[in-house]
Design a protein around this motif. Structure first.
Motif, mmCIF file in Angstrom:
data_model
loop_
_atom_site.group_PDB
_atom_site.id
_atom_site.type_symbol
_atom_site.label_atom_id
_atom_site.label_comp_id
_atom_site.label_asym_id
_atom_site.label_seq_id
_atom_site.Cartn_x
_atom_site.Cartn_y
_atom_site.Cartn_z
ATOM 1 N N GLY A 167 0.695 -1.053 -0.080
ATOM 2 C CA GLY A 167 -0.133 0.033 -0.034
ATOM 3 C C GLY A 167 0.798 1.221 -0.187
ATOM 4 O O GLY A 167 1.947 1.355 -0.588
ATOM 5 N N GLY A 168 0.182 2.392 0.688
ATOM 6 C CA GLY A 168 0.775 3.488 0.634
ATOM 7 C C GLY A 168 2.056 3.899 1.808
ATOM 8 O O GLY A 168 2.974 4.842 1.542
ATOM 9 N N ASP A 169 2.249 2.998 2.749
ATOM 10 C CA ASP A 169 3.299 3.273 3.839
ATOM 11 C C ASP A 169 4.536 2.470 3.426
ATOM 12 O O ASP A 169 4.496 1.355 3.982
ATOM 13 N N LEU A 170 5.215 2.837 2.325
ATOM 14 C CA LEU A 170 6.436 2.048 2.386
ATOM 15 C C LEU A 170 7.478 2.332 3.256
ATOM 16 O O LEU A 170 8.512 1.744 3.002
ATOM 17 N N ALA A 171 7.446 3.303 4.119
ATOM 18 C CA ALA A 171 8.481 3.126 5.237
ATOM 19 C C ALA A 171 8.152 2.294 6.332
ATOM 20 O O ALA A 171 8.825 2.267 7.443
ATOM 21 N N HIS A 172 7.073 1.479 6.443
ATOM 22 C CA HIS A 172 6.740 0.634 7.547
ATOM 23 C C HIS A 172 7.779 -0.465 7.719
ATOM 24 O O HIS A 172 8.382 -0.783 6.632
ATOM 25 N N ARG A 173 7.794 -0.948 8.939
ATOM 26 C CA ARG A 173 8.842 -1.862 9.193
ATOM 27 C C ARG A 173 8.596 -3.239 8.381
ATOM 28 O O ARG A 173 9.597 -3.955 7.781
ATOM 29 N N ASP A 174 7.292 -3.473 8.144
ATOM 30 C CA ASP A 174 6.829 -4.741 7.400
ATOM 31 C C ASP A 174 7.372 -4.719 5.875
ATOM 32 O O ASP A 174 7.888 -5.425 5.297
ATOM 33 N N THR A 175 7.387 -3.443 5.321
ATOM 34 C CA THR A 175 7.564 -3.327 3.926
ATOM 35 C C THR A 175 9.262 -3.334 3.882
ATOM 36 O O THR A 175 9.691 -4.092 2.990
ATOM 37 N N LEU A 176 9.868 -2.968 4.500
ATOM 38 C CA LEU A 176 11.336 -2.740 4.515
ATOM 39 C C LEU A 176 11.979 -4.234 4.900
ATOM 40 O O LEU A 176 12.828 -4.627 4.266
ATOM 41 N N SER A 177 11.372 -4.791 5.751
ATOM 42 C CA SER A 177 12.033 -6.220 6.042
ATOM 43 C C SER A 177 11.767 -7.011 5.198
ATOM 44 O O SER A 177 12.508 -7.936 4.642
ATOM 45 N N VAL A 178 10.596 -7.095 4.288
ATOM 46 C CA VAL A 178 10.276 -7.963 3.232
ATOM 47 C C VAL A 178 11.179 -7.695 2.019
ATOM 48 O O VAL A 178 11.642 -8.356 1.277
ATOM 49 N N LEU A 179 11.062 -6.322 1.756
ATOM 50 C CA LEU A 179 11.949 -5.722 0.520
ATOM 51 C C LEU A 179 13.599 -5.927 0.730
ATOM 52 O O LEU A 179 14.380 -6.243 -0.157
ATOM 53 N N ARG A 180 13.851 -6.232 1.945
ATOM 54 C CA ARG A 180 15.352 -6.380 2.072
ATOM 55 C C ARG A 180 15.651 -7.912 1.967
ATOM 56 O O ARG A 180 16.698 -8.235 1.163
ATOM 57 N N ARG A 181 14.819 -8.696 2.068
ATOM 58 C CA ARG A 181 14.876 -10.105 1.535
ATOM 59 C C ARG A 181 14.477 -10.416 -0.004
ATOM 60 O O ARG A 181 15.135 -11.557 -0.362
ATOM 61 N N ALA A 182 13.755 -9.549 -0.436
ATOM 62 C CA ALA A 182 13.135 -10.020 -1.684
ATOM 63 C C ALA A 182 12.898 -8.802 -2.641
ATOM 64 O O ALA A 182 12.024 -8.053 -2.823
ATOM 65 N N PRO A 183 14.206 -8.350 -3.017
ATOM 66 C CA PRO A 183 14.171 -7.063 -3.892
ATOM 67 C C PRO A 183 13.593 -7.202 -5.300
ATOM 68 O O PRO A 183 13.528 -5.865 -6.028
ATOM 69 N N THR A 184 13.375 -8.277 -5.889
ATOM 70 C CA THR A 184 13.029 -8.338 -7.207
ATOM 71 C C THR A 184 11.622 -9.146 -7.193
ATOM 72 O O THR A 184 11.290 -9.786 -6.485
ATOM 73 N N PRO A 185 10.858 -8.870 -8.117
ATOM 74 C CA PRO A 185 9.438 -9.488 -8.370
ATOM 75 C C PRO A 185 9.613 -10.991 -8.314
ATOM 76 O O PRO A 185 9.066 -11.970 -7.632
ATOM 77 N N ASP A 186 10.699 -11.840 -8.772
ATOM 78 C CA ASP A 186 10.740 -13.209 -8.781
ATOM 79 C C ASP A 186 10.962 -13.766 -7.224
ATOM 80 O O ASP A 186 10.632 -14.610 -6.850
ATOM 81 N N GLN A 187 11.971 -13.032 -6.741
ATOM 82 C CA GLN A 187 12.358 -13.349 -5.393
ATOM 83 C C GLN A 187 11.094 -13.194 -4.345
ATOM 84 O O GLN A 187 10.879 -13.824 -3.256
ATOM 85 N N GLY A 188 10.132 -12.213 -4.610
ATOM 86 C CA GLY A 188 9.025 -11.920 -3.836
ATOM 87 C C GLY A 188 8.110 -13.145 -4.194
ATOM 88 O O GLY A 188 7.462 -13.526 -3.185
ATOM 89 N N ALA A 189 7.950 -13.492 -5.048
ATOM 90 C CA ALA A 189 7.057 -14.532 -5.640
ATOM 91 C C ALA A 189 7.280 -15.909 -4.977
ATOM 92 O O ALA A 189 6.570 -16.938 -4.805
ATOM 93 N N ARG A 190 8.723 -16.070 -4.810
ATOM 94 C CA ARG A 190 9.178 -17.472 -4.075
ATOM 95 C C ARG A 190 9.128 -17.543 -2.544
ATOM 96 O O ARG A 190 9.392 -18.398 -2.056
ATOM 97 N N LEU A 191 8.813 -16.354 -1.990
ATOM 98 C CA LEU A 191 8.912 -16.430 -0.632
ATOM 99 C C LEU A 191 7.795 -17.053 -0.098
ATOM 100 O O LEU A 191 6.472 -16.956 -0.804
ATOM 101 N N SER A 192 8.092 -17.928 0.844
ATOM 102 C CA SER A 192 6.808 -18.857 1.494
ATOM 103 C C SER A 192 6.475 -18.043 2.768
ATOM 104 O O SER A 192 6.816 -16.993 3.143
ATOM 105 N N VAL A 193 5.171 -18.345 3.008
ATOM 106 C CA VAL A 193 4.517 -17.842 4.231
ATOM 107 C C VAL A 193 5.354 -18.077 5.522
ATOM 108 O O VAL A 193 5.393 -16.719 6.437
ATOM 109 N N ALA A 194 6.028 -19.122 5.470
ATOM 110 C CA ALA A 194 7.053 -19.081 6.774
ATOM 111 C C ALA A 194 8.302 -18.030 6.801
ATOM 112 O O ALA A 194 8.365 -17.545 7.731
ATOM 113 N N THR A 195 8.800 -17.865 5.572
ATOM 114 C CA THR A 195 9.653 -17.090 5.578
ATOM 115 C C THR A 195 9.394 -15.581 5.714
ATOM 116 O O THR A 195 9.705 -14.573 6.158
ATOM 117 N N LEU A 196 8.104 -15.105 5.156
ATOM 118 C CA LEU A 196 7.528 -14.003 5.455
ATOM 119 C C LEU A 196 7.245 -13.692 6.724
ATOM 120 O O LEU A 196 7.515 -12.483 7.387
#
Length: 405
Positions: A167-196
């Motif tokens: 959404g719009g809160d791109l400075a939120h800790r959730d956003t930053l923690s996930v983008l740090r692990r998956a900065p590309t679309p392919d990496q994001g699509a491969r993230l499991s629920v457990a990893t997230l």
């Protein structure tokens, strides 16, 4: 009386000393140092027997040099640079300008027009310290907003699924923690629920972790988005990683500085009065106290305090024309805090809400009604500070009880 114009620069000050008839008694350039201020004091002592006989004009009200002038007992006026420019044009229409001439202009201005300007406030060191921290805190918040805009543009260019996920809160800790692990679309699509789930916990989330992890997993794994070339994706991923680290650092510094700021604010004698007002918490209160200062003689009336905050309207009346407009020449930081106070007061004060609703019923826009409410609340704050009393809802709005009807 002698009149002193002080045109300042980063490393020196041009000074002009003038008598009551406008004759120049002396000019000098003084270094920005202890030796420079001593030389200035020695110069002025040649023409004045008492510090109270010295009237000085300068274009700033902050800094160690100005503090030294005030501490010496001189009458120091802070003149807005725009006023100095207009005053210069009254006497020199050719457009010439120099530091020496500006010092003379300032001396002439305080000699003839000082009644139209205000003395530098004698704020306490505590209030000055709060102002420094509050301004830096706000600068960091603005910097974070700017970096959020950068991150939004980056993600929009190659990673639209991330925008849907966060959404719009791109400075939120959730956003930053996930983008740090998956900065590309392919990496994001491969993230499991457990990893997230692990990323969210590491980022600091404590509630609804499973539900939020599933939401992000569904958004990042969704199909149908356009894709960018691999080389471009790699380039954007590198820039997103850098932006994420900047936002993480800004979040940390904002929290740390806010803690120190609030602690300093809480110990100030006026803090209880500010906090008693509807819509004012510690951070907004610190910003308002820092910008208003705590000199009890600074604002002669509630109107002067409102004018400084920029909440009071300005009237343009000429001939048959009569227009009431918003005041744009104002302390922007203070105005932002005042408008935030008014917005929050809508849910914290029945009287404030009724006052706002009454203005809306008169076809005022939200901004107009909000500004008028801020103007009213600053007037109430002025009265509380002047009488050293806490805010009282009945006292503030009892005479306007019909508004709630």
């Amino acid at each position: 009386m002698i009149f002193v114009g002080n045109d300042w620069a980063s490393d020196h000050h041009d000074v002009c000393v003038m008598d009551e008839t406008g004759s120049v008694l002396a000019t000098r350039r003084c270094a920005e140092s202890a030796a420079g201020i001593t030389a200035l004091h020695d110069l002025l002592a040649r023409f004045a027997d008492q510090p109270q006989q010295v009237v000085a004009g300068t274009e700033t009200e902050h800094g160690m040099w100005v503090d030294a002038l005030v501490a010496a007992g001189y009458q120091v006026y802070a003149i807005n640079p725009r006023s100095v420019s207009r005053y210069r044009d009254r006497h020199h229409v050719g457009g010439t300008k120099s530091d020496k001439a500006d010092a003379k202009t300032l001396a002439d201005l305080v000699r003839t027009d000082r009644h139209n300007h205000r003395l530098v406030a004698d704020d306490s060191a505590e209030a000055d310290a709060i102002r420094v921290m509050a301004r830096t805190h706000q600068n960091l918040v603005w910097a974070r907003s700017a970096q959020q805009n950068v991150l939004h543009a980056q993600l929009h260019a190659y990673y639209p699924a991330a925008l849907e996920a966060f959404g719009g809160d791109l400075a939120h800790r959730d956003t930053l923690s996930v983008l740090r692990r998956a900065p590309t679309p392919d990496q994001g699509a491969r993230l499991s629920v457990a990893t997230l789930r692990s990323a969210l916990k590491k980022g600091g989330r404590q509630r609804n972790i499973d539900a939020r992890a599933r939401e992000i997993h569904q958004a990042l794994g969704a199909s149908g988005h356009l894709t960018a070339p691999p080389q471009l994706v790699a380039a954007y991923a590198a820039t997103v990683t850098a932006t994420v680290e900047m936002l993480t650092a800004l979040n940390t510094q904002i929290v740390q500085l806010e803690t120190t700021l609030n602690q300093s604010f809480d110990t100030h004698p006026d803090a209880a009065i500010y906090l008693s007002m509807p819509g004012i918490g510690e951070t907004i209160g610190a910003r308002m106290l820092g910008e208003f200062g705590d000199d009890p003689e600074r604002y002669a009336t509630a109107k002067s305090r409102r004018n400084y905050a920029g909440t009071s309207p300005r009237t343009i009346a000429s001939g048959k024309g009569h227009v009431v407009l918003a005041r744009h020449i104002r302390n922007t930081r203070l105005n932002d805090a005042a408008m935030a106070m008014a917005q929050s007061a809508l849910t914290g004060s029945v009287g404030a809400r009724a006052y706002y609703d009454n203005l809306k019923a008169q076809n005022k826009t939200h901004t107009q009604a909000q500004r008028a409410l801020a103007n009213r609340l600053i007037g109430i704050l002025h009265g509380c500070l002047a009488h050293h009393t806490l805010y009282d809802e009945h006292t503030a709005w009892g005479h306007r009880a019909n508004l709630a009807a």
